[in-house]
Motif scaffolding. Structure first.
Motif, PDB file in Angstrom:
ATOM      1  N   PRO A 129       4.006   2.696   6.191  1.00 19.15           N
ATOM      2  CA  PRO A 129       5.071   2.517   7.186  1.00 19.15           C
ATOM      3  C   PRO A 129       5.477   1.044   7.236  1.00 19.15           C
ATOM      4  N   LEU A 130       6.759   0.776   7.412  1.00 14.42           N
ATOM      5  CA  LEU A 130       7.183  -0.624   7.358  1.00 14.42           C
ATOM      6  C   LEU A 130       8.450  -0.844   8.151  1.00 14.42           C
ATOM      7  N   LYS A 131       8.629  -2.094   8.553  1.00 11.05           N
ATOM      8  CA  LYS A 131       9.868  -2.545   9.176  1.00 11.05           C
ATOM      9  C   LYS A 131      10.070  -4.010   8.835  1.00 11.05           C
ATOM     10  N   ASN A 132      11.172  -4.301   8.176  1.00 11.79           N
ATOM     11  CA  ASN A 132      11.527  -5.682   7.806  1.00 11.79           C
ATOM     12  C   ASN A 132      10.423  -6.356   6.988  1.00 11.79           C
ATOM     13  N   GLU A 133      10.088  -5.757   5.844  1.00  9.86           N
ATOM     14  CA  GLU A 133       9.043  -6.304   4.974  1.00  9.86           C
ATOM     15  C   GLU A 133       9.557  -6.471   3.546  1.00  9.86           C
ATOM     16  N   GLU A 134      10.831  -6.844   3.393  1.00  7.99           N
ATOM     17  CA  GLU A 134      11.432  -6.918   2.063  1.00  7.99           C
ATOM     18  C   GLU A 134      10.698  -7.894   1.133  1.00  7.99           C
ATOM     19  N   GLU A 135      10.114  -8.937   1.676  1.00 11.02           N
ATOM     20  CA  GLU A 135       9.450  -9.935   0.831  1.00 11.02           C
ATOM     21  C   GLU A 135       8.127  -9.439   0.272  1.00 11.02           C
ATOM     22  N   SER A 136       7.403  -8.651   1.056  1.00 11.39           N
ATOM     23  CA  SER A 136       6.057  -8.242   0.636  1.00 11.39           C
ATOM     24  C   SER A 136       6.048  -6.980  -0.222  1.00 11.39           C
ATOM     25  N   LEU A 137       7.096  -6.175  -0.188  1.00  7.43           N
ATOM     26  CA  LEU A 137       7.069  -4.874  -0.852  1.00  7.43           C
ATOM     27  C   LEU A 137       6.881  -4.941  -2.371  1.00  7.43           C
ATOM     28  N   PRO A 138       7.583  -5.818  -3.107  1.00  8.57           N
ATOM     29  CA  PRO A 138       7.360  -5.862  -4.564  1.00  8.57           C
ATOM     30  C   PRO A 138       5.916  -6.202  -4.917  1.00  8.57           C
ATOM     31  N   GLU A 139       5.339  -7.166  -4.214  1.00  5.49           N
ATOM     32  CA  GLU A 139       3.956  -7.548  -4.488  1.00  5.49           C
ATOM     33  C   GLU A 139       2.990  -6.408  -4.150  1.00  5.49           C
ATOM     34  N   LEU A 140       3.240  -5.722  -3.038  1.00  9.72           N
ATOM     35  CA  LEU A 140       2.376  -4.605  -2.648  1.00  9.72           C
ATOM     36  C   LEU A 140       2.473  -3.470  -3.663  1.00  9.72           C
ATOM     37  N   ALA A 141       3.680  -3.125  -4.092  1.00  8.54           N
ATOM     38  CA  ALA A 141       3.859  -2.037  -5.054  1.00  8.54           C
ATOM     39  C   ALA A 141       3.161  -2.342  -6.373  1.00  8.54           C
ATOM     40  N   ALA A 142       3.282  -3.572  -6.854  1.00  9.84           N
ATOM     41  CA  ALA A 142       2.637  -3.960  -8.112  1.00  9.84           C
ATOM     42  C   ALA A 142       1.117  -3.915  -7.980  1.00  9.84           C
ATOM     43  N   TRP A 143       0.604  -4.333  -6.834  1.00 10.79           N
ATOM     44  CA  TRP A 143      -0.838  -4.324  -6.588  1.00 10.79           C
ATOM     45  C   TRP A 143      -1.382  -2.892  -6.575  1.00 10.79           C
ATOM     46  N   ILE A 144      -0.685  -2.004  -5.876  1.00 12.90           N
ATOM     47  CA  ILE A 144      -1.114  -0.597  -5.833  1.00 12.90           C
ATOM     48  C   ILE A 144      -1.095  -0.004  -7.236  1.00 12.90           C
ATOM     49  N   GLU A 145      -0.050  -0.292  -7.997  1.00 15.41           N
ATOM     50  CA  GLU A 145       0.066   0.239  -9.357  1.00 15.41           C
ATOM     51  C   GLU A 145      -1.100  -0.223 -10.232  1.00 15.41           C
ATOM     52  N   ARG A 146      -1.491  -1.494 -10.122  1.00 11.60           N
ATOM     53  CA  ARG A 146      -2.603  -2.018 -10.923  1.00 11.60           C
ATOM     54  C   ARG A 146      -3.901  -1.275 -10.591  1.00 11.60           C
ATOM     55  N   VAL A 147      -4.141  -1.068  -9.302  1.00  6.19           N
ATOM     56  CA  VAL A 147      -5.373  -0.398  -8.881  1.00  6.19           C
ATOM     57  C   VAL A 147      -5.395   1.055  -9.363  1.00  6.19           C
ATOM     58  N   MET A 148      -4.291   1.755  -9.204  1.00 10.28           N
ATOM     59  CA  MET A 148      -4.232   3.155  -9.606  1.00 10.28           C
ATOM     60  C   MET A 148      -4.393   3.317 -11.111  1.00 10.28           C
ATOM     61  N   ASP A 149      -3.735   2.479 -11.876  1.00  8.37           N
ATOM     62  CA  ASP A 149      -3.834   2.566 -13.339  1.00  8.37           C
ATOM     63  C   ASP A 149      -5.240   2.221 -13.815  1.00  8.37           C
ATOM     64  N   ALA A 150      -5.865   1.241 -13.176  1.00 14.20           N
ATOM     65  CA  ALA A 150      -7.215   0.830 -13.586  1.00 14.20           C
ATOM     66  C   ALA A 150      -8.235   1.940 -13.381  1.00 14.20           C
ATOM     67  N   HIS A 151      -8.017   2.805 -12.387  1.00 16.01           N
ATOM     68  CA  HIS A 151      -8.963   3.884 -12.085  1.00 16.01           C
ATOM     69  C   HIS A 151      -8.438   5.254 -12.524  1.00 16.01           C
TER      70      HIS A 151
END
Length: 332
Positions: free
Chosen positions: A8-30
């Motif tokens: 859930p989010l509100k006004n988080e445009e700056e953090s979203l790309p970094e969060l998405a990339a981080w989640i992707e790295r974790v999911m792919d690694a496992h």
């Protein structure tokens, strides 16, 4: 699908790309199969545009955009409805929750058998006066009232078995009490895990002091619905009967005292008005319970219950059964 991540989010445009990339790295690694639901709760910045770009780059990312701000509970509820993973992870979008915690949260559900695991931010980077101290008071009060023993009830980083999130509904400010709601729905195996809390990197917090007042009122609502939602007369009727009985005893005492012991006018004594007040309040409480019972018994979901398992050894229908079923009903 292994995991659904709800953000859930509100006004988080700056953090979203970094969060998405981080989640992707974790999911792919496992080697997890996963989906990420980003729920835009009425952002006024370009958060939805960022979500659209991320979804175009990564098919695992999906989004829901509210027309206006409805609150975190509404965002989580929509995410719960959409999630398809065996394990559902919720986390905030401000990068204060670490996606590196996801594998262990997943393992605790699938291997240790927990229904719900809540994160515990043992070391926090929030303001001690405005967030840490109120949070400790809130957790202490909630634990005492609900019996759910968690150090950090309101931590946004949690993992759930799929059947938990499909069995509950959250609204208002009730996202703070999801473990309590889960307990009242029969999910008893609730655990916690110490998780990393990171300092906010972008933007500012979206929560004000009014959340404490609203949160207390929502806790009272949950406690009432959990215990007396289907039997309001058991609460209001009991309180009303007790209050009326106390008032009746006072009135009886006053009458006996008037007749046998003194000639003082009953209406000159404050005790008379106390007894009268108790009987009036008792009658009102009893009638409240009675009306509540009428509403409950006419509700469409009055007999809606969560069934964990069902065994049915019914024998197949035979030709004789069908012939009997076609006979005219001869009951008087």
């Amino acid at each position: 699908m292994n995991i659904s991540v709800i953000v859930p989010l509100k006004n988080e445009e700056e953090s979203l790309p970094e969060l998405a990339a981080w989640i992707e790295r974790v999911m792919d690694a496992h080697h997890f199969t996963y989906e990420v639901w980003m729920i835009d709760d009425g952002s006024t910045d370009d958060s939805w545009g960022v979500i659209q770009q991320l979804a175009a780059q990564n098919p695992h990312i999906k989004g829901i955009k509210f027309q206006r701000n409805y609150g975190k509970s509404a965002a989580l509820n929509e995410g719960f409805n959409a999630a398809q993973g065996d394990v559902v992870i919720t986390m905030d979008a401000d990068l204060q929750d670490s996606p590196d915690e996801i594998p262990e949260l997943y393992r605790m559900i699938m291997e240790d058998g927990y229904d719900l695991v809540s994160g515990w931010k043992k070391k926090r980077y929030d303001n001690a006066f405005t967030k840490n101290l109120p949070s400790k008071l809130y957790n202490f009060t909630t634990t005492r009232m609900s019996g759910v023993k968690l150090h950090d009830m309101n931590c946004g980083l949690k993992s759930y078995r799929k059947k938990v999130i499909k069995s509950i509904e959250v609204y208002g400010e009730m996202h703070r009490y999801i473990p309590v709601i889960a307990k009242w729905n029969g999910f008893r195996k609730i655990g916690e895990k110490v998780v990393e809390h990171r300092a906010r990197k972008y933007g500012v917090t979206k929560f004000g002091l009014e959340r404490f007042i609203n949160g207390f009122l929502d806790l009272a609502t949950i406690m009432f619905i959990g215990k007396f939602g289907k039997r309001p007369m058991h609460l209001f009727g009991a309180l009303g009967s007790l209050s009326f009985f106390i008032g009746f005893v006072i009135a009886l005492y006053m009458a006996i005292a008037k007749i046998f012991f003194d000639k003082v006018n009953m209406t000159d004594r404050p005790l008379f008005y106390l007894g009268l007040l108790c009987m009036i309040i008792g009658s009102q409480l009893f009638l409240t319970g009675f009306i509540g019972e009428l509403v409950t018994r006419n509700a469409t979901e009055r007999n809606s219950y969560l069934v964990e398992e069902r065994m049915d050894h019914s024998s197949p229908v035979t030709d004789d059964d069908l012939q009997l079923a076609n006979l005219p009903d001869r009951r008087l």
